[in-house]
Motif scaffolding. Sequence first.
Motif, mmCIF file in Angstrom:
data_model
loop_
_atom_site.group_PDB
_atom_site.id
_atom_site.type_symbol
_atom_site.label_atom_id
_atom_site.label_comp_id
_atom_site.label_asym_id
_atom_site.label_seq_id
_atom_site.Cartn_x
_atom_site.Cartn_y
_atom_site.Cartn_z
ATOM 1 N N TYR A 165 49.866 15.389 20.930
ATOM 2 C CA TYR A 165 49.042 16.468 21.500
ATOM 3 C C TYR A 165 49.727 16.983 22.770
ATOM 4 C CZ TYR A 165 44.808 19.047 22.691
ATOM 5 O OH TYR A 165 43.907 20.054 22.980
ATOM 6 N N ASN A 169 38.845 27.355 21.462
ATOM 7 C CA ASN A 169 37.828 26.905 20.512
ATOM 8 C C ASN A 169 36.745 27.965 20.271
ATOM 9 O OD1 ASN A 169 38.250 23.746 22.073
ATOM 10 N ND2 ASN A 169 39.016 24.291 20.062
ATOM 11 N N TYR A 217 47.375 18.443 15.884
ATOM 12 C CA TYR A 217 45.997 18.349 15.398
ATOM 13 C C TYR A 217 45.852 17.342 14.252
ATOM 14 C CZ TYR A 217 44.984 21.946 18.684
ATOM 15 O OH TYR A 217 44.820 22.626 19.880
ATOM 16 N N GLU A 223 36.456 23.152 13.252
ATOM 17 C CA GLU A 223 37.035 23.628 14.525
ATOM 18 C C GLU A 223 38.076 24.731 14.319
ATOM 19 O OE1 GLU A 223 38.508 21.400 18.519
ATOM 20 O OE2 GLU A 223 39.740 21.008 16.756
ATOM 21 N N SER A 282 41.151 26.333 16.746
ATOM 22 C CA SER A 282 41.868 26.235 18.030
ATOM 23 C C SER A 282 42.854 27.390 18.039
ATOM 24 C CB SER A 282 42.604 24.904 18.155
ATOM 25 O OG SER A 282 41.686 23.837 18.209
HETATM 26 C C1 AVI Z 1 39.124 20.931 23.776
HETATM 27 N N1 AVI Z 1 40.037 21.687 22.943
HETATM 28 C C2 AVI Z 1 40.833 22.598 23.728
HETATM 29 C C3 AVI Z 1 40.857 20.861 22.044
HETATM 30 C C4 AVI Z 1 41.798 21.779 21.221
HETATM 31 O O1 AVI Z 1 42.999 21.596 21.315
HETATM 32 O O2 AVI Z 1 41.296 22.671 20.531
HETATM 33 C C5 AVI Z 1 40.020 19.987 21.145
HETATM 34 C C6 AVI Z 1 40.839 19.251 20.137
HETATM 35 N N2 AVI Z 1 40.660 19.278 18.850
HETATM 36 C C7 AVI Z 1 41.531 18.527 18.245
HETATM 37 N N3 AVI Z 1 42.320 18.017 19.163
HETATM 38 C C8 AVI Z 1 41.902 18.430 20.361
#
Ligand code: AVI
Length: 399
Positions: A57, A232, A273, A360, A362
């Motif tokens: 990440y 998000n 991710y 989600e 992103s």
């Molecule tokens: C909080 N947000 C910015 C993270 C993103 O990267 O969208 C949440 C996340 N989802 C998966 N990994 C991290």
Amino acid sequence: YTVLREESSRLAHDELAEAVRSQLLGAKLNERSLPSRFFYDDTGSALYERITRTEDYYLTRCEREIFRKHGDRILDLAAGVAPGAFTELQSRSKPSAIHLIELGAGDGHKTALLLQRALERGLRVTYRPIDISERAMVACAEHVMAMLGDPENGFRWAHGREQKTQFTFHGVVGDFMECLQYILQGRKGHISPGLASGAPPATGNGADTAIDASIDEHARHLVMFIGSSIGNFDYNSAVGFCAGVRQLLRPGRDLFLIGFDLRKSHVVMQRAYSDREGITAEFNRNLLTRLNRELGANFNPAKFEHFAQFNVRLGAMESFLVATEPMRIVFQHLDKESDSSAVECKPVLELRAWESIHTEYSWKYTMEEITELMRKAGFADILASFFDPRNWFVDSVFR
Ligand code: AVI
């Protein structure tokens, strides 16, 4: 430090029930979804913090690099001493204080880099993080305090000659906009007494506490929304959110710093991710554990696959929970107000094998898209942009 709770946070449960009704039960096959904001119960918030420490990440590492490399310039902007931009203020007096408000602070470890630098420079610092998770807020308070030094010592920092500077932490738990409105516009009467407090000791009752957290009206505030949290939001909600922040800023004075993840190699994004430690998968599945706990559902999270892919047409990473076999999910605590408690009358979700639930978005932006989005939200051109060395991430400042 003090940590307060904004009362609207209690509405989260009703919102979750409504999202399940409309986006899960009421949706057609292959169109089922849940909004990603429900990831962030206490466990979800803790898992997200773990994601940010994984090797894959990259977003958090990039932003830390930005804060390390450009922290001084960001602080200059916050303090009103940016060359050219704030000449009037600059000539009047040498600023000695900065006021940071952070939307969705998590454990505050990135912002702590800025706070630390500010204290080293001899600035007085007021930090007002806002977060929906109470546990994350307390962790934030403890983490930031630990990073900055010993509170019992009154935050003594060597700055040239021995100098004492002061650090104040006022955390608020609740909805971002409600809390921001409370802080910047002094909306009173919605804050319950301190949940947690450290040195100096919290004083008195709820009313006193609310006064404690109110702002110095004449000071410039830097509102931060970092970490690509804006990613998000779908496009229209992102515009609406930034327009909402803009309306609360005091014109010509307050600043908005916002972090965007930039478009890059699909391989890099995809891996971020679906991290190799499996923490993102756990984070995604925790949403089902939350539905089990809060709505009495009977999901078996282990029977769901985490799947994430970059949607080229949208320009966004998307995450899904994929059912690996047919399932019959009953929501025991949904429609509680119904007369009957018989299982047959409870809402049921029938999932087919390999059916997916979208959990989600992103979004990943280009600089042109950022300028356009922020213009739509009413912000003029970018005041300053700060990039990591690979140009993977940007923190842009708007006035
Ligand atoms: C909080 N947000 C910015 C993270 C993103 O990267 O969208 C949440 C996340 N989802 C998966 N990994 C991290």
